[in-house]
Design a protein around this motif. Structure first.
Motif, PDB file in Angstrom:
ATOM      1  N   CYS A   3     -10.975   4.155 -10.181  1.00 25.21           N
ATOM      2  CA  CYS A   3     -12.227   4.824 -10.514  1.00 25.21           C
ATOM      3  C   CYS A   3     -12.633   4.574 -11.967  1.00 25.21           C
ATOM      4  O   CYS A   3     -11.885   3.984 -12.758  1.00 25.21           O
ATOM      5  N   GLU A   4     -13.804   5.055 -12.284  1.00 20.46           N
ATOM      6  CA  GLU A   4     -14.315   5.046 -13.655  1.00 20.46           C
ATOM      7  C   GLU A   4     -15.050   6.361 -13.865  1.00 20.46           C
ATOM      8  O   GLU A   4     -15.829   6.786 -13.002  1.00 20.46           O
ATOM      9  N   VAL A   5     -14.799   7.016 -14.995  1.00 18.57           N
ATOM     10  CA  VAL A   5     -15.423   8.319 -15.247  1.00 18.57           C
ATOM     11  C   VAL A   5     -16.503   8.160 -16.312  1.00 18.57           C
ATOM     12  O   VAL A   5     -16.381   7.332 -17.218  1.00 18.57           O
ATOM     13  N   PRO A   6     -17.575   8.949 -16.240  1.00 17.28           N
ATOM     14  CA  PRO A   6     -18.640   8.857 -17.253  1.00 17.28           C
ATOM     15  C   PRO A   6     -18.202   9.507 -18.559  1.00 17.28           C
ATOM     16  O   PRO A   6     -17.272  10.329 -18.585  1.00 17.28           O
ATOM     17  N   THR A   7     -18.859   9.193 -19.629  1.00 15.65           N
ATOM     18  CA  THR A   7     -18.516   9.756 -20.946  1.00 15.65           C
ATOM     19  C   THR A   7     -18.654  11.270 -20.939  1.00 15.65           C
ATOM     20  O   THR A   7     -17.969  11.958 -21.700  1.00 15.65           O
ATOM     21  N   THR A   8     -19.517  11.802 -20.097  1.00 13.56           N
ATOM     22  CA  THR A   8     -19.790  13.246 -20.059  1.00 13.56           C
ATOM     23  C   THR A   8     -18.932  13.994 -19.039  1.00 13.56           C
ATOM     24  O   THR A   8     -19.171  15.179 -18.791  1.00 13.56           O
ATOM     25  N   TRP A   9     -17.950  13.329 -18.472  1.00 13.16           N
ATOM     26  CA  TRP A   9     -17.161  13.904 -17.373  1.00 13.16           C
ATOM     27  C   TRP A   9     -16.512  15.237 -17.764  1.00 13.16           C
ATOM     28  O   TRP A   9     -16.714  16.266 -17.114  1.00 13.16           O
ATOM     29  N   LEU A  10     -15.722  15.235 -18.823  1.00 17.03           N
ATOM     30  CA  LEU A  10     -14.999  16.444 -19.224  1.00 17.03           C
ATOM     31  C   LEU A  10     -15.902  17.450 -19.934  1.00 17.03           C
ATOM     32  O   LEU A  10     -15.730  18.661 -19.780  1.00 17.03           O
ATOM     33  N   LEU A  49     -20.355  12.778 -12.211  1.00 22.32           N
ATOM     34  CA  LEU A  49     -20.028  11.854 -11.133  1.00 22.32           C
ATOM     35  C   LEU A  49     -18.890  10.912 -11.527  1.00 22.32           C
ATOM     36  O   LEU A  49     -18.874  10.381 -12.634  1.00 22.32           O
ATOM     37  N   VAL A  50     -17.961  10.705 -10.608  1.00 25.90           N
ATOM     38  CA  VAL A  50     -16.923   9.694 -10.778  1.00 25.90           C
ATOM     39  C   VAL A  50     -17.317   8.484  -9.937  1.00 25.90           C
ATOM     40  O   VAL A  50     -17.785   8.628  -8.808  1.00 25.90           O
ATOM     41  N   TYR A  51     -17.138   7.296 -10.496  1.00 28.21           N
ATOM     42  CA  TYR A  51     -17.544   6.071  -9.813  1.00 28.21           C
ATOM     43  C   TYR A  51     -16.328   5.311  -9.301  1.00 28.21           C
ATOM     44  O   TYR A  51     -15.298   5.233  -9.968  1.00 28.21           O
ATOM     45  N   THR A  52     -16.464   4.748  -8.119  1.00 37.48           N
ATOM     46  CA  THR A  52     -15.406   3.924  -7.554  1.00 37.48           C
ATOM     47  C   THR A  52     -16.025   2.731  -6.840  1.00 37.48           C
ATOM     48  O   THR A  52     -17.249   2.649  -6.685  1.00 37.48           O
ATOM     49  N   LYS A  53     -15.190   1.822  -6.387  1.00 41.98           N
ATOM     50  CA  LYS A  53     -15.687   0.609  -5.738  1.00 41.98           C
ATOM     51  C   LYS A  53     -15.588   0.736  -4.217  1.00 41.98           C
ATOM     52  O   LYS A  53     -14.629   1.308  -3.707  1.00 41.98           O
ATOM     53  N   PRO A  54     -16.550   0.190  -3.500  1.00 42.83           N
ATOM     54  CA  PRO A  54     -16.446   0.161  -2.035  1.00 42.83           C
ATOM     55  C   PRO A  54     -15.386  -0.834  -1.599  1.00 42.83           C
ATOM     56  O   PRO A  54     -14.951  -1.682  -2.384  1.00 42.83           O
ATOM     57  N   GLU A  55     -14.967  -0.732  -0.356  1.00 42.88           N
ATOM     58  CA  GLU A  55     -13.990  -1.680   0.182  1.00 42.88           C
ATOM     59  C   GLU A  55     -14.622  -3.072   0.299  1.00 42.88           C
ATOM     60  O   GLU A  55     -15.835  -3.208   0.466  1.00 42.88           O
ATOM     61  N   GLN A  56     -13.776  -4.091   0.248  1.00 40.98           N
ATOM     62  CA  GLN A  56     -14.278  -5.460   0.187  1.00 40.98           C
ATOM     63  C   GLN A  56     -14.388  -6.144   1.543  1.00 40.98           C
ATOM     64  O   GLN A  56     -14.870  -7.277   1.628  1.00 40.98           O
ATOM     65  N   SER A  57     -13.959  -5.488   2.604  1.00 37.19           N
ATOM     66  CA  SER A  57     -14.059  -6.081   3.942  1.00 37.19           C
ATOM     67  C   SER A  57     -14.182  -4.968   4.974  1.00 37.19           C
ATOM     68  O   SER A  57     -13.839  -3.813   4.711  1.00 37.19           O
ATOM     69  N   TRP A  58     -14.674  -5.326   6.150  1.00 40.42           N
ATOM     70  CA  TRP A  58     -14.791  -4.342   7.227  1.00 40.42           C
ATOM     71  C   TRP A  58     -13.418  -3.849   7.664  1.00 40.42           C
ATOM     72  O   TRP A  58     -13.261  -2.678   8.031  1.00 40.42           O
ATOM     73  N   LYS A  59     -12.419  -4.705   7.608  1.00 39.97           N
ATOM     74  CA  LYS A  59     -11.059  -4.301   7.979  1.00 39.97           C
ATOM     75  C   LYS A  59     -10.532  -3.238   7.020  1.00 39.97           C
ATOM     76  O   LYS A  59      -9.965  -2.220   7.442  1.00 39.97           O
ATOM     77  N   GLN A  60     -10.722  -3.470   5.713  1.00 41.96           N
ATOM     78  CA  GLN A  60     -10.274  -2.495   4.720  1.00 41.96           C
ATOM     79  C   GLN A  60     -11.029  -1.179   4.865  1.00 41.96           C
ATOM     80  O   GLN A  60     -10.462  -0.097   4.698  1.00 41.96           O
ATOM     81  N   LEU A  61     -12.308  -1.275   5.185  1.00 41.84           N
ATOM     82  CA  LEU A  61     -13.108  -0.069   5.391  1.00 41.84           C
ATOM     83  C   LEU A  61     -12.586   0.729   6.571  1.00 41.84           C
ATOM     84  O   LEU A  61     -12.448   1.959   6.494  1.00 41.84           O
ATOM     85  N   LEU A  62     -12.274   0.048   7.647  1.00 40.12           N
ATOM     86  CA  LEU A  62     -11.753   0.727   8.828  1.00 40.12           C
ATOM     87  C   LEU A  62     -10.435   1.433   8.523  1.00 40.12           C
ATOM     88  O   LEU A  62     -10.223   2.582   8.920  1.00 40.12           O
ATOM     89  N   ILE A  63      -9.551   0.758   7.783  1.00 40.71           N
ATOM     90  CA  ILE A  63      -8.263   1.367   7.436  1.00 40.71           C
ATOM     91  C   ILE A  63      -8.473   2.600   6.565  1.00 40.71           C
ATOM     92  O   ILE A  63      -7.839   3.640   6.776  1.00 40.71           O
ATOM     93  N   GLN A  64      -9.378   2.485   5.583  1.00 45.87           N
ATOM     94  CA  GLN A  64      -9.634   3.621   4.704  1.00 45.87           C
ATOM     95  C   GLN A  64     -10.197   4.806   5.471  1.00 45.87           C
ATOM     96  O   GLN A  64      -9.749   5.949   5.322  1.00 45.87           O
ATOM     97  N   ARG A  65     -11.196   4.555   6.312  1.00 44.90           N
ATOM     98  CA  ARG A  65     -11.822   5.649   7.056  1.00 44.90           C
ATOM     99  C   ARG A  65     -10.870   6.231   8.102  1.00 44.90           C
ATOM    100  O   ARG A  65     -10.924   7.423   8.401  1.00 44.90           O
ATOM    101  N   THR A  66      -9.989   5.404   8.640  1.00 43.78           N
ATOM    102  CA  THR A  66      -8.961   5.910   9.557  1.00 43.78           C
ATOM    103  C   THR A  66      -8.033   6.865   8.821  1.00 43.78           C
ATOM    104  O   THR A  66      -7.656   7.920   9.340  1.00 43.78           O
TER     105      THR A  66
END
Length: 375
Positions: free
Chosen positions: A137-144, A252-269
Motif C-alpha cells: 500500500c501507500e498512505v497519503p501525507t494526511t493519513w495520520l 484513503l489508503v492506496y493499493t494496486k489491483p491484481e495483475q491478472s484474472w487468475k490473481q484476482l480470482l484467488i484474492q476474491r476467493t
C-alpha cells in the motif's frame, strides 16, 4: 413459469437490500479535518511476506507523512520472507533514523500468518492506538493527521478507513475498481445503518486495550483470512457505538489491483472464504442476497433467450439492477479520488457471472496465497 417468477422475487429482495445500503451510505457525512495540534501516538503494524517490490513505495509514503515523527512508530513483522524484503528494511531503517522502526520475526501460533503477525507486535506497542496497513500500500501525507483530528473530536475504540485502487484504464483494472467501490459502498452503507460488518486491514485503527478486551483473534484464529472483519464484528457486538467509519479523502489508503484474472480470482476467493464464519447476521444475509440476485439475473436472462415472454421482464430487471448497483458505487466514488469510471456497462454485465464463479470457487474450502495452501 415458476422459476422465472422466483427469480423476479429474488431480484426484488436484492433491489431492496441494495436500496438499504444506498440509504445507509448517504447517512455517513464526510469528515473535515480540524486544525488541531497533533496529540495521538500511533503504532503502525505492517505484516509482510516477500514484498521487496512494494515496500519502497510504502516506506517513502511513511517518510512523507505530515505528522511529528515522535508521535508514531513503525512495527514491521516479517512472515518468513524469501526475497530481499528484510535486507531492504534494515537498510532503510539505518538511513532514516528519525523514524522509530522495529523489525520482528513472526511466530506462528495459529492457521493465520497475518493474525499471528499482528499478535506478535501487540506486546511492544508503546501507547494505545494501533493502526494496521499492508506492505503493498501507500498512505497519503494526511493519513495520520486526519485520524488524529478525528480522534480528538470523537470517542471510539475502533475506526474503519477506506482503501482505493491506483488503476490504469485497462478493463481488468477498471473492473477491479468497480468491484472495490461496490465493497466500499457496502461498507459505508452498513455503517450508516448501524450494522457495520466490513472493513479492510489496510486501513484500520483500534486501541490496544480494546484488542486485549476482545481477546484479540481468539475464536477465529483457525481461519487464515479475516484479521480485519472478524475483529470488527467482535467489536460491533461488544459496543457498536464505539466502532466508527471515517469518511475522508485525506484518509484513503492506496493499493494496486491484481495483475491478472487468475490473481484476482484467488484474492476474491480468499476474501469470500470467510463469509460463512461471520458473526454478523446482516453480513451473511447480504452475501446471500448478492449471490441470489446475480444468479437470478443469469437464470432469468437464460429463460428470456428461449421464451420471448420473459424478454421484457429481463430488460426491466437489467435496467433496475444496473441503476441500483451504480447508485451504490456512486456513493463510494464520492469518497474516492476517481472522477471517471470506465467500462461500467461491460463490467455490470460481467459481474453476475464473476460473482457466481467466485462463490463456486469458494466451495472447496482451500486456496493458495503467497506460496501457501490455506483455508
Amino acid at each position: 413459469m415458476m422459476i422465472p417468477l422466483i427469480c423476479l422475487l429474488l431480484l426484488g429482495g436484492y433491489f431492496l437490500t441494495i436500496g438499504q445500503l444506498i440509504w445507509g451510505a448517504r447517512q455517513i457525512r464526510s469528515f473535515e479535518s480540524k486544525d488541531k495540534t497533533p496529540s495521538t501516538f500511533f503504532s503502525i503494524i505492517i505484516p509482510f511476506r516477500d514484498e521487496a517490490q512494494n515496500l519502497p513505495r510504502l516506506l517513502e509514503s511513511f517518510k512523507n507523512l505530515n505528522y511529528p515523527h515522535e508521535l508514531f512508530e513503525l512495527i514491521f513483522v516479517d512472515d518468513f520472507s524469501t526475497d530481499e524484503s528484510v535486507k531492504l528494511l534494515y537498510q532503510w531503517r539505518t538511513a532514516n533514523g528519525t523514524l522509530q522502526t522495529t523489525l520482528l520475526e513472526n511466530i506462528r501460533l495459529s492457521q493465520s500468518p497475518k493474525k499471528d503477525a499482528i499478535t506478535r507486535a501487540i506486546p511492544i506497542v508503546q501507547k494505545q492506538w494501533i493502526v494496521t496497513t499492508d506492505a503493498d500500500c501507500e498512505v497519503p501525507t494526511t493519513w495520520l493527521s486526519t485520524l488524529d483530528s478525528y480522534l480528538q473530536t470523537h470517542s471510539a475504540n475502533m475506526v474503519v478507513g477506506a482503501v482505493h485502487y491506483e488503476s490504469t484504464s485497462t478493463f481488468l483494472d477498471q473492473f477491479q475498481l468497480l468491484d472495490l467501490l461496490s465493497l466500499q459502498g457496502a461498507t459505508q452503507g452498513s455503517f450508516g445503518m448501524g450494522l457495520g460488518f466490513l472493513c479492510n486491514g489496510a486501513n484500520l485503527a483500534y486501541t490496544k486495550s480494546h484488542f486485549q478486551q476482545l481477546q484479540g483473534f481468539t475464536g477465529n484464529d483457525s481461519l487464515a483470512s479475516g484479521d480485519d472483519v472478524f475483529l470488527l464484528q467482535k467489536s460491533m457486538a461488544f459496543d457498536a457505538s464505539k466502532v466508527q467509519y471515517l469518511k475522508s479523502k485525506c484518509h484513503l489508503v492506496y493499493t494496486k489491483p491484481e495483475q491478472s484474472w487468475k490473481q484476482l480470482l484467488i484474492q476474491r476467493t480468499r476474501w469470500a472464504s470467510k463469509t460463512g464464519n461471520y458473526s454478523s447476521v446482516f453480513g451473511k444475509d447480504l452475501a446471500i442476497w448478492v449471490l441470489l440476485g446475480n444468479l437470478s439475473w443469469i437464470v432469468l436472462g437464460t429463460y428470456s433467450l428461449f421464451l420471448n415472454v420473459w424478454i421484457v421482464a429481463f430488460v426491466w430487471a437489467t435496467g433496475l439492477k444496473f441503476t441500483m448497483d451504480w447508485l451504490l458505487i456512486r456513493e463510494a466514488q464520492k469518497n474516492a479520488a476517481v472522477k471517471r469510471l470506465r467500462y461500467l456497462l461491460c463490467s455490470s454485465l460481467l459481474y453476475p457471472f464473476y460473482c457466481v464463479f467466485v462463490a463456486l470457487h469458494v466451495l472447496p474450502g482451500t486456496y493458495t496465497w503467497k506460496g501457501r495452501k490455506l483455508s
